[in-house]
Design a protein around this motif. Sequence first.
Motif, PDB file in Angstrom:
ATOM      1  N   ARG A 177       0.833  -1.209   0.000  1.00  0.00           N
ATOM      2  CA  ARG A 177       0.000   0.000   0.000  1.00  0.00           C
ATOM      3  C   ARG A 177       0.864   1.254   0.000  1.00  0.00           C
ATOM      4  O   ARG A 177       0.602   2.206  -0.733  1.00  0.00           O
ATOM      5  N   ASP A 178       1.913   1.253   0.833  1.00  0.00           N
ATOM      6  CA  ASP A 178       2.796   2.417   0.878  1.00  0.00           C
ATOM      7  C   ASP A 178       3.542   2.590  -0.438  1.00  0.00           C
ATOM      8  O   ASP A 178       3.727   3.715  -0.919  1.00  0.00           O
ATOM      9  N   ALA A 179       3.982   1.463  -1.031  1.00  0.00           N
ATOM     10  CA  ALA A 179       4.686   1.543  -2.307  1.00  0.00           C
ATOM     11  C   ALA A 179       3.758   2.012  -3.419  1.00  0.00           C
ATOM     12  O   ALA A 179       4.162   2.797  -4.297  1.00  0.00           O
ATOM     13  N   ALA A 180       2.505   1.562  -3.402  1.00  0.00           N
ATOM     14  CA  ALA A 180       1.537   2.000  -4.415  1.00  0.00           C
ATOM     15  C   ALA A 180       1.291   3.494  -4.311  1.00  0.00           C
ATOM     16  O   ALA A 180       1.214   4.203  -5.329  1.00  0.00           O
ATOM     17  N   ALA A 181       1.159   3.985  -3.080  1.00  0.00           N
ATOM     18  CA  ALA A 181       0.946   5.426  -2.890  1.00  0.00           C
ATOM     19  C   ALA A 181       2.147   6.221  -3.374  1.00  0.00           C
ATOM     20  O   ALA A 181       2.000   7.266  -4.020  1.00  0.00           O
ATOM     21  N   ALA A 182       3.362   5.723  -3.087  1.00  0.00           N
ATOM     22  CA  ALA A 182       4.567   6.422  -3.534  1.00  0.00           C
ATOM     23  C   ALA A 182       4.678   6.418  -5.048  1.00  0.00           C
ATOM     24  O   ALA A 182       5.004   7.440  -5.670  1.00  0.00           O
ATOM     25  N   ALA A 183       4.388   5.272  -5.687  1.00  0.00           N
ATOM     26  CA  ALA A 183       4.465   5.182  -7.147  1.00  0.00           C
ATOM     27  C   ALA A 183       3.431   6.079  -7.805  1.00  0.00           C
ATOM     28  O   ALA A 183       3.715   6.738  -8.820  1.00  0.00           O
ATOM     29  N   ALA A 184       2.228   6.117  -7.246  1.00  0.00           N
ATOM     30  CA  ALA A 184       1.176   6.965  -7.819  1.00  0.00           C
ATOM     31  C   ALA A 184       1.521   8.440  -7.706  1.00  0.00           C
ATOM     32  O   ALA A 184       1.169   9.240  -8.580  1.00  0.00           O
ATOM     33  N   ALA A 185       2.223   8.815  -6.628  1.00  0.00           N
ATOM     34  CA  ALA A 185       2.597  10.218  -6.419  1.00  0.00           C
ATOM     35  C   ALA A 185       3.897  10.588  -7.120  1.00  0.00           C
ATOM     36  O   ALA A 185       4.312  11.746  -7.075  1.00  0.00           O
ATOM     37  N   GLY A 186       4.541   9.612  -7.766  1.00  0.00           N
ATOM     38  CA  GLY A 186       5.802   9.882  -8.436  1.00  0.00           C
ATOM     39  C   GLY A 186       6.985   9.907  -7.495  1.00  0.00           C
ATOM     40  O   GLY A 186       8.072  10.380  -7.872  1.00  0.00           O
ATOM     41  N   ASP A 187       6.808   9.410  -6.268  1.00  0.00           N
ATOM     42  CA  ASP A 187       7.907   9.371  -5.299  1.00  0.00           C
ATOM     43  C   ASP A 187       8.748   8.116  -5.506  1.00  0.00           C
ATOM     44  O   ASP A 187       8.398   7.216  -6.273  1.00  0.00           O
ATOM     45  N   ASP A 188       9.852   8.066  -4.779  1.00  0.00           N
ATOM     46  CA  ASP A 188      10.777   6.945  -4.907  1.00  0.00           C
ATOM     47  C   ASP A 188      10.269   5.759  -4.091  1.00  0.00           C
ATOM     48  O   ASP A 188      10.199   5.813  -2.859  1.00  0.00           O
ATOM     49  N   VAL A 189       9.920   4.686  -4.781  1.00  0.00           N
ATOM     50  CA  VAL A 189       9.426   3.487  -4.103  1.00  0.00           C
ATOM     51  C   VAL A 189      10.526   2.850  -3.258  1.00  0.00           C
ATOM     52  O   VAL A 189      10.254   2.236  -2.217  1.00  0.00           O
ATOM     53  N   ALA A 190      11.785   3.000  -3.684  1.00  0.00           N
ATOM     54  CA  ALA A 190      12.890   2.395  -2.934  1.00  0.00           C
ATOM     55  C   ALA A 190      12.957   2.929  -1.508  1.00  0.00           C
ATOM     56  O   ALA A 190      13.324   2.204  -0.589  1.00  0.00           O
ATOM     57  N   VAL A 191      12.584   4.181  -1.320  1.00  0.00           N
ATOM     58  CA  VAL A 191      12.593   4.763   0.030  1.00  0.00           C
ATOM     59  C   VAL A 191      11.601   4.032   0.926  1.00  0.00           C
ATOM     60  O   VAL A 191      11.884   3.725   2.089  1.00  0.00           O
ATOM     61  N   VAL A 192      10.426   3.722   0.366  1.00  0.00           N
ATOM     62  CA  VAL A 192       9.415   2.990   1.135  1.00  0.00           C
ATOM     63  C   VAL A 192       9.922   1.599   1.485  1.00  0.00           C
ATOM     64  O   VAL A 192       9.747   1.129   2.622  1.00  0.00           O
ATOM     65  N   LEU A 193      10.550   0.937   0.543  1.00  0.00           N
ATOM     66  CA  LEU A 193      11.046  -0.411   0.791  1.00  0.00           C
ATOM     67  C   LEU A 193      12.167  -0.409   1.824  1.00  0.00           C
ATOM     68  O   LEU A 193      12.255  -1.324   2.658  1.00  0.00           O
ATOM     69  N   ARG A 194      13.014   0.602   1.800  1.00  0.00           N
ATOM     70  CA  ARG A 194      14.081   0.681   2.805  1.00  0.00           C
ATOM     71  C   ARG A 194      13.513   0.839   4.204  1.00  0.00           C
ATOM     72  O   ARG A 194      14.067   0.302   5.166  1.00  0.00           O
ATOM     73  N   ARG A 195      12.424   1.576   4.320  1.00  0.00           N
ATOM     74  CA  ARG A 195      11.832   1.768   5.647  1.00  0.00           C
ATOM     75  C   ARG A 195      11.289   0.464   6.221  1.00  0.00           C
ATOM     76  O   ARG A 195      11.124   0.347   7.439  1.00  0.00           O
ATOM     77  N   ALA A 196      11.023  -0.519   5.354  1.00  0.00           N
ATOM     78  CA  ALA A 196      10.516  -1.799   5.845  1.00  0.00           C
ATOM     79  C   ALA A 196      11.585  -2.587   6.578  1.00  0.00           C
ATOM     80  O   ALA A 196      11.274  -3.535   7.286  1.00  0.00           O
ATOM     81  N   GLY A 197      12.855  -2.217   6.401  1.00  0.00           N
ATOM     82  CA  GLY A 197      13.919  -2.818   7.187  1.00  0.00           C
ATOM     83  C   GLY A 197      14.500  -4.065   6.581  1.00  0.00           C
ATOM     84  O   GLY A 197      14.424  -4.312   5.373  1.00  0.00           O
ATOM     85  N   GLN A 198      15.091  -4.888   7.466  1.00  0.00           N
ATOM     86  CA  GLN A 198      15.808  -6.089   7.054  1.00  0.00           C
ATOM     87  C   GLN A 198      14.919  -7.000   6.214  1.00  0.00           C
ATOM     88  O   GLN A 198      13.760  -7.209   6.514  1.00  0.00           O
ATOM     89  N   GLY A 199      15.514  -7.534   5.142  1.00  0.00           N
ATOM     90  CA  GLY A 199      14.766  -8.379   4.229  1.00  0.00           C
ATOM     91  C   GLY A 199      14.285  -7.622   3.008  1.00  0.00           C
ATOM     92  O   GLY A 199      14.113  -8.209   1.938  1.00  0.00           O
ATOM     93  N   TRP A 200      14.062  -6.326   3.163  1.00  0.00           N
ATOM     94  CA  TRP A 200      13.595  -5.491   2.057  1.00  0.00           C
ATOM     95  C   TRP A 200      14.693  -4.575   1.521  1.00  0.00           C
ATOM     96  O   TRP A 200      14.505  -3.936   0.483  1.00  0.00           O
ATOM     97  N   LEU A 201      15.828  -4.521   2.193  1.00  0.00           N
ATOM     98  CA  LEU A 201      16.883  -3.606   1.771  1.00  0.00           C
ATOM     99  C   LEU A 201      17.429  -3.984   0.391  1.00  0.00           C
ATOM    100  O   LEU A 201      17.670  -3.110  -0.444  1.00  0.00           O
ATOM    101  N   ASP A 202      17.626  -5.278   0.168  1.00  0.00           N
ATOM    102  CA  ASP A 202      18.120  -5.699  -1.144  1.00  0.00           C
ATOM    103  C   ASP A 202      17.089  -5.447  -2.234  1.00  0.00           C
ATOM    104  O   ASP A 202      17.430  -5.096  -3.369  1.00  0.00           O
ATOM    105  N   ILE A 203      15.804  -5.632  -1.901  1.00  0.00           N
ATOM    106  CA  ILE A 203      14.745  -5.335  -2.879  1.00  0.00           C
ATOM    107  C   ILE A 203      14.736  -3.848  -3.201  1.00  0.00           C
ATOM    108  O   ILE A 203      14.562  -3.445  -4.358  1.00  0.00           O
ATOM    109  N   ALA A 204      14.925  -3.028  -2.173  1.00  0.00           N
ATOM    110  CA  ALA A 204      15.005  -1.580  -2.399  1.00  0.00           C
ATOM    111  C   ALA A 204      16.183  -1.242  -3.301  1.00  0.00           C
ATOM    112  O   ALA A 204      16.085  -0.374  -4.185  1.00  0.00           O
TER     113      ALA A 204
END
Length: 301
Positions: free
Chosen positions: A48-75
Amino acid sequence: MMLVRRRASSTDADPLDTVLRLAVLLSAGLSAAAAWQHLAEDAEPIARDAAAAAAAGDDVAVVLRRAGQGWLDIAAVWAVATSVGAPLADTLREVGTSLREARDIADDVRVALAEPAATARLLAGLPLVGVPLGAVLGFDTVRVLTADPVGRLCLAAGLALVVMARVWSRRLARRAEPARVVPGMTAELLAVALAAGASIERARSLIAAERRGGALADDDDLRRAEATLDLSLRAGVPAGELLRGDAWLARRAARTEGREAAARLSTRLLLPLGVCTLPAFLLLAVAPLLIGVLRSGVSPF
């Protein structure tokens, strides 16, 4: 019976599952925002947070980094792919395959570690079995261990050795566990950046930025990737295939090292067994029997 879907938390969402499904949605022609929105309908907070960021033109990687361990490589994958203009669907599919292989490696190592760890836990409780064993044989071992001065010393020393054996065994098991990194991810992302037309200097700067953000923490991966880049420059050949070969070799080496660690653990667990567990059994099981016999004045023979 009514089934209630449990609301997922950010720690419940599986990065590998998300990447693989996202790759399929993007391959079908959906935009990044639409793909994330479809995943968000499955009650994934990260989606949901990534969808909101993508729709607003923001950086999705920032949202993924905030999810912490396990998502850092995906970010890191998302950031590198979007920075160099690499096709997200193909990139996520390729990286998803690497993540799946890394997950298989970690599972194989955990299975190999399970047997020696379970054996260590079983043997750690052996000294405590001595107390009821003495009672079965007709000796009041509880009274000896709690009322007799020498028995109390045996009880204190035996329990201390039991605790020491447990702590020692757990530390050995933790040191044998696989590292929480994806082997070869640095080489994979360098290959992605170079395949999209980025220069080696640009690819290196992107990797350095992701490392500062906490991703790609394996220093050995970085050194191998840098050596491969230097080789490609000296030989004047494309680095992409060399880097992907490095990534495959890194995962293969991780599997081998994990299995070797499990084999070494089986041997190293003999140390707390010999140093702590067996002496604790003597103190808690054998010594109370001898003390009881000696205190009663009855010959043990």
